[in-house]
Design a protein around this motif. Structure first.
Motif, PDB file in Angstrom:
ATOM      1  N   PHE A  26       0.829  -1.207   0.000  1.00  0.00           N
ATOM      2  CA  PHE A  26       0.000   0.000   0.000  1.00  0.00           C
ATOM      3  C   PHE A  26       0.865   1.260   0.000  1.00  0.00           C
ATOM      4  O   PHE A  26       0.632   2.192  -0.779  1.00  0.00           O
ATOM      5  CB  PHE A  26      -0.923  -0.013   1.219  1.00  0.00           C
ATOM      6  N   LEU A  27       1.899   1.291   0.865  1.00  0.00           N
ATOM      7  CA  LEU A  27       2.791   2.450   0.917  1.00  0.00           C
ATOM      8  C   LEU A  27       3.568   2.615  -0.381  1.00  0.00           C
ATOM      9  O   LEU A  27       3.746   3.736  -0.873  1.00  0.00           O
ATOM     10  CB  LEU A  27       3.765   2.306   2.094  1.00  0.00           C
ATOM     11  N   LEU A  28       4.027   1.498  -0.957  1.00  0.00           N
ATOM     12  CA  LEU A  28       4.721   1.565  -2.243  1.00  0.00           C
ATOM     13  C   LEU A  28       3.806   2.124  -3.325  1.00  0.00           C
ATOM     14  O   LEU A  28       4.226   2.943  -4.160  1.00  0.00           O
ATOM     15  CB  LEU A  28       5.214   0.176  -2.651  1.00  0.00           C
ATOM     16  N   ILE A  32       4.656   5.514  -5.463  1.00  0.00           N
ATOM     17  CA  ILE A  32       4.827   5.427  -6.919  1.00  0.00           C
ATOM     18  C   ILE A  32       3.770   6.264  -7.635  1.00  0.00           C
ATOM     19  O   ILE A  32       4.066   6.954  -8.617  1.00  0.00           O
ATOM     20  CB  ILE A  32       4.757   3.953  -7.371  1.00  0.00           C
ATOM     21  N   TRP A  33       2.534   6.247  -7.136  1.00  0.00           N
ATOM     22  CA  TRP A  33       1.461   7.040  -7.762  1.00  0.00           C
ATOM     23  C   TRP A  33       1.793   8.528  -7.726  1.00  0.00           C
ATOM     24  O   TRP A  33       1.601   9.237  -8.722  1.00  0.00           O
ATOM     25  CB  TRP A  33       0.144   6.777  -7.047  1.00  0.00           C
ATOM     26  N   VAL A  34       2.318   9.008  -6.593  1.00  0.00           N
ATOM     27  CA  VAL A  34       2.661  10.428  -6.482  1.00  0.00           C
ATOM     28  C   VAL A  34       3.762  10.798  -7.477  1.00  0.00           C
ATOM     29  O   VAL A  34       3.721  11.854  -8.107  1.00  0.00           O
ATOM     30  CB  VAL A  34       3.102  10.763  -5.044  1.00  0.00           C
ATOM     31  N   LEU A  35       4.760   9.911  -7.646  1.00  0.00           N
ATOM     32  CA  LEU A  35       5.887  10.209  -8.527  1.00  0.00           C
ATOM     33  C   LEU A  35       5.516  10.161 -10.004  1.00  0.00           C
ATOM     34  O   LEU A  35       6.122  10.862 -10.818  1.00  0.00           O
ATOM     35  CB  LEU A  35       7.042   9.237  -8.254  1.00  0.00           C
ATOM     36  N   VAL A  36       4.545   9.335 -10.386  1.00  0.00           N
ATOM     37  CA  VAL A  36       4.214   9.195 -11.816  1.00  0.00           C
ATOM     38  C   VAL A  36       2.859   9.807 -12.166  1.00  0.00           C
ATOM     39  O   VAL A  36       2.440   9.737 -13.321  1.00  0.00           O
ATOM     40  CB  VAL A  36       4.215   7.705 -12.243  1.00  0.00           C
ATOM     41  N   ASP A  37       2.187  10.410 -11.191  1.00  0.00           N
ATOM     42  CA  ASP A  37       0.850  10.975 -11.425  1.00  0.00           C
ATOM     43  C   ASP A  37       0.900  12.012 -12.549  1.00  0.00           C
ATOM     44  O   ASP A  37       1.639  12.998 -12.451  1.00  0.00           O
ATOM     45  CB  ASP A  37       0.347  11.631 -10.140  1.00  0.00           C
ATOM     46  N   PRO A  38       0.124  11.829 -13.628  1.00  0.00           N
ATOM     47  CA  PRO A  38       0.179  12.750 -14.770  1.00  0.00           C
ATOM     48  C   PRO A  38      -0.681  14.001 -14.607  1.00  0.00           C
ATOM     49  O   PRO A  38      -0.675  14.857 -15.474  1.00  0.00           O
ATOM     50  CB  PRO A  38      -0.366  11.890 -15.919  1.00  0.00           C
ATOM     51  N   GLU A  43       4.329  17.681  -9.767  1.00  0.00           N
ATOM     52  CA  GLU A  43       5.032  18.954  -9.784  1.00  0.00           C
ATOM     53  C   GLU A  43       4.898  19.693  -8.455  1.00  0.00           C
ATOM     54  O   GLU A  43       5.829  20.349  -7.992  1.00  0.00           O
ATOM     55  CB  GLU A  43       4.505  19.834 -10.923  1.00  0.00           C
ATOM     56  N   ILE A  44       3.720  19.570  -7.846  1.00  0.00           N
ATOM     57  CA  ILE A  44       3.509  20.219  -6.549  1.00  0.00           C
ATOM     58  C   ILE A  44       4.442  19.626  -5.505  1.00  0.00           C
ATOM     59  O   ILE A  44       5.071  20.341  -4.712  1.00  0.00           O
ATOM     60  CB  ILE A  44       2.038  20.057  -6.103  1.00  0.00           C
ATOM     61  N   VAL A  45       4.565  18.302  -5.496  1.00  0.00           N
ATOM     62  CA  VAL A  45       5.435  17.627  -4.539  1.00  0.00           C
ATOM     63  C   VAL A  45       6.893  17.964  -4.810  1.00  0.00           C
ATOM     64  O   VAL A  45       7.675  18.250  -3.892  1.00  0.00           O
ATOM     65  CB  VAL A  45       5.216  16.100  -4.593  1.00  0.00           C
ATOM     66  N   ALA A  46       7.292  17.941  -6.096  1.00  0.00           N
ATOM     67  CA  ALA A  46       8.682  18.186  -6.456  1.00  0.00           C
ATOM     68  C   ALA A  46       9.105  19.605  -6.098  1.00  0.00           C
ATOM     69  O   ALA A  46      10.279  19.851  -5.810  1.00  0.00           O
ATOM     70  CB  ALA A  46       8.881  17.943  -7.948  1.00  0.00           C
ATOM     71  N   ILE A  58       8.360   7.359   2.374  1.00  0.00           N
ATOM     72  CA  ILE A  58       7.256   6.406   2.229  1.00  0.00           C
ATOM     73  C   ILE A  58       7.673   5.240   1.340  1.00  0.00           C
ATOM     74  O   ILE A  58       7.369   4.075   1.624  1.00  0.00           O
ATOM     75  CB  ILE A  58       6.016   7.119   1.644  1.00  0.00           C
ATOM     76  N   LEU A  59       8.382   5.523   0.240  1.00  0.00           N
ATOM     77  CA  LEU A  59       8.833   4.463  -0.667  1.00  0.00           C
ATOM     78  C   LEU A  59       9.794   3.504   0.031  1.00  0.00           C
ATOM     79  O   LEU A  59       9.689   2.281  -0.115  1.00  0.00           O
ATOM     80  CB  LEU A  59       9.510   5.077  -1.898  1.00  0.00           C
ATOM     81  N   VAL A  60      10.747   4.046   0.783  1.00  0.00           N
ATOM     82  CA  VAL A  60      11.718   3.203   1.489  1.00  0.00           C
ATOM     83  C   VAL A  60      11.022   2.352   2.538  1.00  0.00           C
ATOM     84  O   VAL A  60      11.269   1.140   2.646  1.00  0.00           O
ATOM     85  CB  VAL A  60      12.829   4.070   2.133  1.00  0.00           C
ATOM     86  N   MET A  61      10.138   2.978   3.324  1.00  0.00           N
ATOM     87  CA  MET A  61       9.403   2.234   4.349  1.00  0.00           C
ATOM     88  C   MET A  61       8.544   1.141   3.719  1.00  0.00           C
ATOM     89  O   MET A  61       8.501   0.010   4.199  1.00  0.00           O
ATOM     90  CB  MET A  61       8.534   3.181   5.168  1.00  0.00           C
ATOM     91  N   GLY A  62       7.856   1.512   2.631  1.00  0.00           N
ATOM     92  CA  GLY A  62       7.014   0.532   1.946  1.00  0.00           C
ATOM     93  C   GLY A  62       7.827  -0.622   1.396  1.00  0.00           C
ATOM     94  O   GLY A  62       7.429  -1.788   1.512  1.00  0.00           O
ATOM     95  N   GLY A  63       8.987  -0.319   0.797  1.00  0.00           N
ATOM     96  CA  GLY A  63       9.849  -1.368   0.253  1.00  0.00           C
ATOM     97  C   GLY A  63      10.359  -2.312   1.316  1.00  0.00           C
ATOM     98  O   GLY A  63      10.383  -3.542   1.126  1.00  0.00           O
ATOM     99  N   MET A  64      10.755  -1.769   2.469  1.00  0.00           N
ATOM    100  CA  MET A  64      11.264  -2.603   3.557  1.00  0.00           C
ATOM    101  C   MET A  64      10.161  -3.490   4.131  1.00  0.00           C
ATOM    102  O   MET A  64      10.378  -4.683   4.384  1.00  0.00           O
ATOM    103  CB  MET A  64      11.871  -1.724   4.649  1.00  0.00           C
TER     104      MET A  64
END
Length: 247
Positions: A26-28, A32-38, A43-46, A58-64
């Motif tokens: 779920f965290l992953l 990923i959705w935030v990073l690739v959201d079209p 852009e707002i996050v970046a 969140i990505l690191v925690m989700g991956g672990m």
């Protein structure tokens, strides 16, 4: 009886780690959705280093969690000693890292005082500089909590910000959130705020605003941390019991 006990541990480990696996997935998915959201959310996050860093956390925690749950499930259901040992080592590393972080937080707690944050704000805050992580982080905090400075807007006196912008008493982020602000039914510009008029700026310090907002959550986070550490200890015990019980 021994076989029944091992079987119970085996299925308890599988259920527990399957939930961890789903949580990690779920965290992953969110990261990923935030990073690739079209649609532009990316852009707002970046543009905000605080949010941008949070996405990768969140990505690191989700991956672990994803890897940990997968290893625990496979090791338990297949009764694979190699996977169980790897699961044990991984969760031990996570447990020790969390313990070390708690110890460091206790040791360096004196650095998280009002005086420390005030000195850093005076020394490093640059106003509109979005390329400076420290400045952008403070802008995000002041915007989120509708506050100004650490203790009050007076924290910007004799600061780097005042040396860069000698004609501004406070940063624009401290002004009320309208371009034109009402005073006795008459609209005046944000210039009144920048000149130091208290009626057109946020006067509450961010230290108090953040502590007030998170006071309840701080205790909840502490209790949650104790629960997580306890679960990790039980997970290591279960993994070793299953490891030793497998022929």
């Amino acid at each position: 009886m021994e076989g029944d006990c091992l079987s119970c541990i085996k299925y308890l480990m599988f259920i527990f780690n399957f939930l961890i696996f789903l949580g990690g997935a779920f965290l992953l998915g969110i990261g990923i959705w935030v990073l690739v959201d079209p649609t532009g959310f990316r852009e707002i996050v970046a543009a905000n280093p605080l949010l941008f860093t949070g996405v990768y956390v969140i990505l690191v925690m989700g991956g672990m969690l994803f890897l940990l749950g997968f290893l625990g499930c496979c090791g338990a259901i297949r009764e694979n000693k190699c996977l169980l040992l790897f699961f044990f080592m991984l969760i031990l590393i996570i447990f020790l890292a969390e313990l070390a972080a708690a110890i460091l937080a206790f040791i360096f707690r004196d650095h998280l005082t009002r005086d420390y944050f005030t000195q850093e704000l005076k020394r490093r805050y640059q106003g509109h500089n979005n390329t400076d992580v420290f400045t952008s982080t403070w802008n995000a905090i002041m915007s989120t909590f509708d506050c100004c400075g650490v203790n009050s807007p007076e924290d910007f006196d004799e600061s780097l910000f005042r040396r860069i912008y000698p004609h501004k008493m406070v940063p624009e982020i401290c002004c009320l959130r309208n371009d034109l602000l009402p005073r006795d039914g008459v609209y005046v510009s944000k210039d009144e705020c920048l000149k130091g008029n208290m009626l057109y700026r946020y006067n509450k310090g961010c230290y108090t605003a953040v502590v007030d907002s998170f006071e309840t959550y701080i205790y909840m986070a502490g209790a949650l941390a104790i629960v997580v550490l306890t679960i990790e200890l039980f997970a290591m015990v279960f993994a070793m019991c299953l490891f030793r019980g497998i022929q």
